[in-house]
Structure formats: structure tokens, C-alpha cells
Design a protein around this motif. Structure first.
Motif, PDB file in Angstrom:
ATOM      1  N   ALA A  18      34.208  46.841   8.027  1.00  0.00           N
ATOM      2  CA  ALA A  18      33.265  47.372   9.017  1.00  0.00           C
ATOM      3  C   ALA A  18      32.132  48.184   8.369  1.00  0.00           C
ATOM      4  N   PRO A  19      32.422  49.007   7.362  1.00  0.00           N
ATOM      5  CA  PRO A  19      31.316  49.770   6.743  1.00  0.00           C
ATOM      6  C   PRO A  19      30.244  48.889   6.117  1.00  0.00           C
ATOM      7  N   TYR A  20      30.569  47.640   5.834  1.00  0.00           N
ATOM      8  CA  TYR A  20      29.583  46.706   5.245  1.00  0.00           C
ATOM      9  C   TYR A  20      28.910  45.853   6.324  1.00  0.00           C
ATOM     10  N   ASN A  21      29.152  46.168   7.585  1.00  0.00           N
ATOM     11  CA  ASN A  21      28.617  45.365   8.695  1.00  0.00           C
ATOM     12  C   ASN A  21      29.100  43.920   8.646  1.00  0.00           C
ATOM     13  N   ILE A  22      30.315  43.753   8.146  1.00  0.00           N
ATOM     14  CA  ILE A  22      30.933  42.424   8.170  1.00  0.00           C
ATOM     15  C   ILE A  22      31.995  42.449   9.276  1.00  0.00           C
ATOM     16  N   THR A  23      31.831  41.560  10.246  1.00  0.00           N
ATOM     17  CA  THR A  23      32.815  41.516  11.331  1.00  0.00           C
ATOM     18  C   THR A  23      33.797  40.373  11.073  1.00  0.00           C
ATOM     19  N   VAL A  24      35.022  40.571  11.554  1.00  0.00           N
ATOM     20  CA  VAL A  24      36.075  39.558  11.392  1.00  0.00           C
ATOM     21  C   VAL A  24      36.752  39.385  12.745  1.00  0.00           C
ATOM     22  N   ASN A  25      36.634  38.204  13.317  1.00  0.00           N
ATOM     23  CA  ASN A  25      37.193  37.958  14.652  1.00  0.00           C
ATOM     24  C   ASN A  25      37.923  36.619  14.690  1.00  0.00           C
ATOM     25  N   ASN A  26      38.787  36.480  15.686  1.00  0.00           N
ATOM     26  CA  ASN A  26      39.565  35.254  15.857  1.00  0.00           C
ATOM     27  C   ASN A  26      39.272  34.640  17.215  1.00  0.00           C
ATOM     28  N   VAL A  27      39.202  33.318  17.236  1.00  0.00           N
ATOM     29  CA  VAL A  27      38.956  32.583  18.464  1.00  0.00           C
ATOM     30  C   VAL A  27      40.172  31.694  18.723  1.00  0.00           C
ATOM     31  N   CYS A  28      40.703  31.760  19.937  1.00  0.00           N
ATOM     32  CA  CYS A  28      41.927  31.012  20.246  1.00  0.00           C
ATOM     33  C   CYS A  28      41.663  29.916  21.264  1.00  0.00           C
ATOM     34  N   PRO A  29      41.629  28.654  20.837  1.00  0.00           N
ATOM     35  CA  PRO A  29      41.529  27.585  21.819  1.00  0.00           C
ATOM     36  C   PRO A  29      42.839  27.454  22.591  1.00  0.00           C
ATOM     37  N   GLY A  30      42.713  27.174  23.879  1.00  0.00           N
ATOM     38  CA  GLY A  30      43.910  26.894  24.692  1.00  0.00           C
ATOM     39  C   GLY A  30      44.184  25.407  24.617  1.00  0.00           C
ATOM     40  N   ARG A  31      43.747  24.666  25.620  1.00  0.00           N
ATOM     41  CA  ARG A  31      43.895  23.205  25.577  1.00  0.00           C
ATOM     42  C   ARG A  31      42.509  22.608  25.753  1.00  0.00           C
ATOM     43  N   ILE A  32      41.904  22.253  24.643  1.00  0.00           N
ATOM     44  CA  ILE A  32      40.520  21.773  24.648  1.00  0.00           C
ATOM     45  C   ILE A  32      40.526  20.314  24.208  1.00  0.00           C
ATOM     46  N   LEU A  33      39.841  19.479  24.958  1.00  0.00           N
ATOM     47  CA  LEU A  33      39.985  18.033  24.760  1.00  0.00           C
ATOM     48  C   LEU A  33      39.321  17.563  23.460  1.00  0.00           C
ATOM     49  N   THR A  34      40.153  17.440  22.432  1.00  0.00           N
ATOM     50  CA  THR A  34      39.720  16.909  21.127  1.00  0.00           C
ATOM     51  C   THR A  34      40.775  15.881  20.718  1.00  0.00           C
ATOM     52  N   ASP A  35      40.573  15.257  19.565  1.00  0.00           N
ATOM     53  CA  ASP A  35      41.563  14.278  19.082  1.00  0.00           C
ATOM     54  C   ASP A  35      42.943  14.910  18.904  1.00  0.00           C
ATOM     55  N   ARG A  36      42.957  16.167  18.489  1.00  0.00           N
ATOM     56  CA  ARG A  36      44.232  16.862  18.276  1.00  0.00           C
ATOM     57  C   ARG A  36      45.040  16.888  19.581  1.00  0.00           C
ATOM     58  N   ILE A  37      44.384  17.215  20.678  1.00  0.00           N
ATOM     59  CA  ILE A  37      45.070  17.279  21.976  1.00  0.00           C
ATOM     60  C   ILE A  37      45.446  15.870  22.430  1.00  0.00           C
ATOM     61  N   ARG A  38      44.538  14.916  22.183  1.00  0.00           N
ATOM     62  CA  ARG A  38      44.849  13.522  22.549  1.00  0.00           C
ATOM     63  C   ARG A  38      46.119  13.076  21.842  1.00  0.00           C
ATOM     64  N   GLN A  39      46.218  13.447  20.540  1.00  0.00           N
ATOM     65  CA  GLN A  39      47.405  13.041  19.783  1.00  0.00           C
ATOM     66  C   GLN A  39      48.643  13.741  20.320  1.00  0.00           C
ATOM     67  N   LEU A  40      48.531  15.039  20.555  1.00  0.00           N
ATOM     68  CA  LEU A  40      49.698  15.780  21.033  1.00  0.00           C
ATOM     69  C   LEU A  40      50.185  15.205  22.354  1.00  0.00           C
ATOM     70  N   ALA A  41      49.256  14.775  23.185  1.00  0.00           N
ATOM     71  CA  ALA A  41      49.628  14.265  24.508  1.00  0.00           C
ATOM     72  C   ALA A  41      49.829  12.751  24.485  1.00  0.00           C
ATOM     73  N   ARG A  42      49.608  12.139  23.320  1.00  0.00           N
ATOM     74  CA  ARG A  42      49.678  10.682  23.201  1.00  0.00           C
ATOM     75  C   ARG A  42      48.833  10.015  24.284  1.00  0.00           C
ATOM     76  N   LEU A  92      40.969  20.745  31.377  1.00  0.00           N
ATOM     77  CA  LEU A  92      40.958  21.035  29.948  1.00  0.00           C
ATOM     78  C   LEU A  92      39.598  21.608  29.574  1.00  0.00           C
ATOM     79  N   GLY A  93      39.560  22.303  28.444  1.00  0.00           N
ATOM     80  CA  GLY A  93      38.283  22.854  27.992  1.00  0.00           C
ATOM     81  C   GLY A  93      37.454  21.808  27.270  1.00  0.00           C
ATOM     82  N   LYS A  94      36.165  22.118  27.127  1.00  0.00           N
ATOM     83  CA  LYS A  94      35.270  21.246  26.361  1.00  0.00           C
ATOM     84  C   LYS A  94      35.014  21.916  25.006  1.00  0.00           C
ATOM     85  N   PRO A  95      34.949  21.132  23.914  1.00  0.00           N
ATOM     86  CA  PRO A  95      34.725  21.737  22.590  1.00  0.00           C
ATOM     87  C   PRO A  95      33.517  22.671  22.569  1.00  0.00           C
TER      88      PRO A  95
END
Ligand SMILES: NC(=O)c1ccc[n+]([C@@H]2O[C@H](COP(=O)([O-])OP(=O)(O)OC[C@H]3O[C@@H](n4cnc5c(N)ncnc54)[C@H](OP(=O)(O)O)[C@@H]3O)[C@@H](O)[C@H]2O)c1
Length: 264
Positions: free
Chosen positions: A176-200, A227-230
């Protein structure tokens, strides 16, 4: 709103499709010069050209397997040689396989650790000196809602990804003192190939399944009922990279249509 990102430089990993690509697109749309990495060189180069054509920002494709330390060094060097510095890092990777405790031996656990945690550690280590020297930076990790609420049958994700949150939270304080931020983003169920594969999904469609019905079933327990959009995740990544997000650090934010039931 102008996000103040014009001519910034970003590295986005695992960006030849899905959420990585959507993040690269959202940044390019804000005028960011983007270096994208993934393993399949042909797919990566096609995506780089498409993003460049659509948004007019320079996009550099560097074949990268995030589990290989040398590949991460190569993409960092390519970014520095081509654009001179790196302002934004988006850590992303493929997902670990689904399965139960009995199905996984040490090899599976080690592979998940290298794919989803060690790759993040290594890439942050590479970008930090330059970000510290410039006195600013944005580090954004794409994880999963499994860090807030374990997902059935995704044992490896449930176990390894929380390590990224611990890493990010710890670093956010130190940086933080260097003005560098670190954050995490959590996708739920967003329609990508990964979800297509998981759901077959593809397989079911080939056997006469109805796409809308299958997707509706997948969305049944999501309050938004879809479902979410990318690009909905890409939008959050671009915001967290923006000047407006300068005071947001150490946060873990889901993009999930409300499906996560935890309080935090
Ligand atoms: N979509 C969701 O709803 C959702 C939900 C929770 C978590 N997630 C997580 O978010 C991440 C991205 O998911 P996605 O849905 O965008 O998946 P996707 O559509 O399958 O895309 C995965 C991307 O990662 C790249 N990749 C895979 N392994 C890699 C490696 N070792 N090194 C470099 N690049 C690699 C792939 O390209 P190459 O194969 O060419 O390398 C591809 O560009 C995954 O970790 C996933 O588990 C997604």
C-alpha cells in the motif's frame, strides 16, 4: 467515465479465451497496451489480432504456460522490451480438475498448487521491482467464489485458491505505501468453455439437448437466474485497474449474480 488507463501496460495471463480474454478486452477498450499469455500460440495470436482490430490498442501475444517459471520470465521480459514497463498484472490460469478426496494423489495436489498458487507468487515476484520503482501498480487475481463458499466436487479449487487470498491480503498491506493495490476477483458461474466443460453442455447439445433449458438448469440457484457473461467480469477487472480504484486494496469481490451465500 475515463478510467485514466490510456497507454498503461498490462500483462494478462491465460487470456486466449474466457475470463482472461474478457479482461484483456476490457483493458484494451480503455486504451491499455496489453501483453497476453496462454499455451496455444495460434489461438493466442488470433485473439491478439482481434483485440487490436476491435479496440485499436497494441496487443502482444507471448506463448506462456503459467506453470513454467521460465515462461513467466519470458512474458515479463517481452513486456518490458516492447512497452518499457508494466502497470497492471492480471493473474489467471486454467482451473484444477473436479473430483473427490480419494481421486487425488500428491501429483494432482502438486499440479493444482503450481497452476493456481505458485504461478501467482512467481508472477507477482517478477512485476514487483518495476512497480515499486514507479510507485504504482495494480495486481488483480482471478480466483473463484470457492474462496468464499466451497463448491461441491471442486476440492482442489476449494483448498488451493484460498492461498491466493492469503497472499493478496498480506501483500496488499506491504505494498500500500507504494500505491500498489492487490485485489481478487471471484467468478461465480460465467459462461465460458470451462463452465461448458464442467456442465458437459456441448455433449448434451450434441445429443439433442435444448441449450436454453440446460443453461436455465445451471442457473437455477443463482438469484439473477442466469449465467454471467465474461465481459461482466472484465468490467470489474478494468475498474480495479483504474485510477478511481486507487483506494481499493486487499478486497475479494465476487461477480456471481448473487449466488455466494457467505456474509463476507
Ligand atoms: N467461468 C467461470 O464461471 C469460472 C468460475 C470460477 C472460477 N473460474 C476460474 O477462472 C479461470 C478462467 O476460467 P475460464 O472460464 O475463463 O476458462 P476457459 O474459458 O477454459 O479459459 C482458460 C484459459 O486459460 C488458459 N490456460 C489454461 N491453462 C493454462 C496454463 N497452464 N498456462 C497458461 N494459460 C493457461 C487457456 O489457454 P491455453 O489452453 O491455450 O493455455 C485459456 O485461455 C480458471 O481458473 C477457472 O477455474 C471460472
Amino acid at each position: 467515465m475515463d478510467f485514466g488507463l490510456h497507454d498503461k501496460v498490462a500483462i494478462v495471463l491465460a487470456a486466449s479465451k474466457g475470463l482472461g480474454r474478457a479482461s484483456a478486452e476490457a483493458l484494451a477498450a480503455e486504451g491499455v497496451r496489453v501483453v497476453i499469455g496462454a499455451r496455444n500460440q495460434t489461438a493466442l495470436e488470433e485473439v491478439a489480432q482481434e483485440i487490436e482490430r476491435t479496440h485499436g490498442s497494441a496487443v502482444l501475444a507471448v506463448p506462456t504456460d503459467v506453470t513454467k517459471a521460465t515462461d513467466l520470465e519470458t512474458i515479463m521480459q517481452a513486456a518490458l522490451q516492447t512497452f518499457g514497463h508494466v502497470d497492471i498484472l492480471v493473474n489467471n490460469a486454467g482451473g484444477p480438475p473436479s473430483g473427490t478426496f480419494e481421486q487425488f494423489d500428491d501429483t494432482h495436489w502438486q499440479a493444482a498448487f503450481e497452476l493456481n498458487l505458485l504461478s501467482t507468487v512467481r508472477m507477482i515476484r517478477l512485476v514487483l521491482p518495476a512497480m515499486r520503482a514507479r510507485g504504482s501498480g495494480r495486481i488483480i487475481n482471478i480466483v473463484s467464489t470457492s474462496v468464499k463458499q466451497p463448491i461441491d466436487n471442486l476440492l482442489l479449487s476449494n483448498s488451493i485458491r484460498p492461498g491466493v487470498i492469503g497472499l493478496a491480503k498480506t501483500l496488499s498491506t506491504q505494498l500500500a505505501p507504494y500505491n500498489i493495490t492487490v485485489n481478487n476477483v471471484c467468478p461465480g458461474r460465467i459462461l465460458t468453455d470451462r463452465i461448458r466443460q464442467l456442465a458437459r453442455l456441448d455433449e448434451q447439445l450434441q445429443h439433442g439437448g435444448n441449450a436454453e433449458a440446460i443453461l436455465k438448469e445451471m442457473a437455477r440457484d443463482i438469484p439473477m437466474q442466469r449465467l454471467g457473461k465474461p465481459e461482466e467480469l472484465g468490467a470489474l477487472v478494468a475498474f480495479l485497474a483504474s485510477q478511481q480504484a486507487a483506494y481499493i486494496t486487499g478486497a475479494t469481490i465476487q461477480v456471481d449474480g448473487g449466488v455466494t451465500r457467505s456474509l463476507l
